[in-house]
Design a protein around this motif. Structure first.
Motif, PDB file in Angstrom:
ATOM      1  N   ILE A 277     -16.056 -28.458  19.420  1.00 15.56           N
ATOM      2  CA  ILE A 277     -16.779 -29.670  19.026  1.00 15.56           C
ATOM      3  C   ILE A 277     -18.273 -29.408  18.851  1.00 15.56           C
ATOM      4  CG2 ILE A 277     -15.098 -31.260  20.007  1.00 15.56           C
ATOM      5  CD1 ILE A 277     -16.952 -31.626  22.409  1.00 15.56           C
ATOM      6  N   GLY A 278     -18.644 -28.153  18.946  1.00 18.48           N
ATOM      7  CA  GLY A 278     -20.021 -27.786  18.629  1.00 18.48           C
ATOM      8  C   GLY A 278     -20.977 -27.774  19.795  1.00 18.48           C
ATOM      9  N   GLU A 279     -20.504 -28.042  20.983  1.00 19.15           N
ATOM     10  CA  GLU A 279     -21.393 -27.981  22.140  1.00 19.15           C
ATOM     11  C   GLU A 279     -21.401 -26.559  22.667  1.00 19.15           C
ATOM     12  OE1 GLU A 279     -20.638 -30.752  25.252  1.00 19.15           O
ATOM     13  OE2 GLU A 279     -20.122 -32.350  23.879  1.00 19.15           O
ATOM     14  N   SER A 280     -22.576 -26.046  22.959  1.00 18.13           N
ATOM     15  CA  SER A 280     -22.604 -24.718  23.554  1.00 18.13           C
ATOM     16  C   SER A 280     -22.509 -24.859  25.068  1.00 18.13           C
ATOM     17  CB  SER A 280     -23.873 -23.976  23.157  1.00 18.13           C
ATOM     18  OG  SER A 280     -24.983 -24.527  23.803  1.00 18.13           O
ATOM     19  N   VAL A 281     -21.894 -23.877  25.676  1.00 17.05           N
ATOM     20  CA  VAL A 281     -21.743 -23.867  27.129  1.00 17.05           C
ATOM     21  C   VAL A 281     -22.763 -22.881  27.672  1.00 17.05           C
ATOM     22  CG1 VAL A 281     -20.155 -23.418  29.027  1.00 17.05           C
ATOM     23  CG2 VAL A 281     -19.287 -24.366  26.884  1.00 17.05           C
ATOM     24  N   ALA A 282     -23.557 -23.313  28.617  1.00 17.57           N
ATOM     25  CA  ALA A 282     -24.629 -22.479  29.167  1.00 17.57           C
ATOM     26  C   ALA A 282     -24.067 -21.180  29.746  1.00 17.57           C
ATOM     27  CB  ALA A 282     -25.384 -23.244  30.251  1.00 17.57           C
ATOM     28  N   PRO A 283     -24.767 -20.058  29.526  1.00 21.77           N
ATOM     29  CA  PRO A 283     -24.289 -18.773  30.043  1.00 21.77           C
ATOM     30  C   PRO A 283     -23.952 -18.766  31.537  1.00 21.77           C
ATOM     31  CG  PRO A 283     -26.022 -18.390  28.465  1.00 21.77           C
ATOM     32  CD  PRO A 283     -25.947 -19.893  28.675  1.00 21.77           C
ATOM     33  N   PRO A 284     -24.733 -19.417  32.425  1.00 22.30           N
ATOM     34  CA  PRO A 284     -24.349 -19.406  33.842  1.00 22.30           C
ATOM     35  C   PRO A 284     -22.992 -20.072  34.101  1.00 22.30           C
ATOM     36  CG  PRO A 284     -26.646 -20.046  33.626  1.00 22.30           C
ATOM     37  CD  PRO A 284     -26.059 -20.042  32.239  1.00 22.30           C
ATOM     38  N   ILE A 285     -22.668 -21.106  33.334  1.00 18.90           N
ATOM     39  CA  ILE A 285     -21.370 -21.767  33.494  1.00 18.90           C
ATOM     40  C   ILE A 285     -20.257 -20.844  33.016  1.00 18.90           C
ATOM     41  CG2 ILE A 285     -19.932 -23.693  32.695  1.00 18.90           C
ATOM     42  CD1 ILE A 285     -22.549 -25.357  32.598  1.00 18.90           C
ATOM     43  N   GLN A 286     -20.482 -20.175  31.889  1.00 15.66           N
ATOM     44  CA  GLN A 286     -19.489 -19.230  31.388  1.00 15.66           C
ATOM     45  C   GLN A 286     -19.296 -18.078  32.380  1.00 15.66           C
ATOM     46  OE1 GLN A 286     -19.619 -18.177  27.198  1.00 15.66           O
ATOM     47  NE2 GLN A 286     -21.144 -19.792  26.884  1.00 15.66           N
TER      48      GLN A 286
END
Length: 111
Positions: free
Chosen positions: A20-29
């Motif tokens: 849906i086009g939202e990026s997920v922050a690297p710390p969450i990933q």
């Protein structure tokens, strides 16, 4: 809930956010991949270091051994890091995890 359901749900949520086009922050990933490693190989969770470093040239991952005997996975996102972890299990530890089966009797040690 078994680990397959939890792993599937975490993967689905990351995929949905990307679609849906939202990026997920690297710390969450990073935390998501660390959780995946802990669920699938709890006895080896401290042997892996996960680092998410987004790149401008697309998806990538790199695996290297550290002086402390750990495996450092650096990747552009959580999907690439998970792919590297899967590759490490399959190619270096001669183990596998799939939707229907798992073989986690390690033929080699983590190094």
């Amino acid at each position: 809930m078994n680990f397959h359901v939890i792993t599937s749900l975490a993967g689905f949520l990351l995929l949905a956010q990307v679609c849906i086009g939202e990026s997920v922050a690297p710390p969450i990933q990073q935390r998501t991949v660390e959780g995946l490693v802990a669920r699938i190989t709890p006895n080896l969770k401290d042997k892996f270091i996960i680092a998410i470093v987004p790149g401008e040239d697309g998806d990538y991952f790199n695996m290297e051994s550290t002086d402390e005997g750990k495996v450092k996975i650096t990747a552009s996102d959580g999907v690439a890091a998970s792919s590297a972890y899967h590759l490490y299990l399959r190619e270096y530890l001669h183990s596998q995890v799939s939707w229907t089966d798992e073989n986690l009797d390690f033929a080699r040690s983590v190094e």
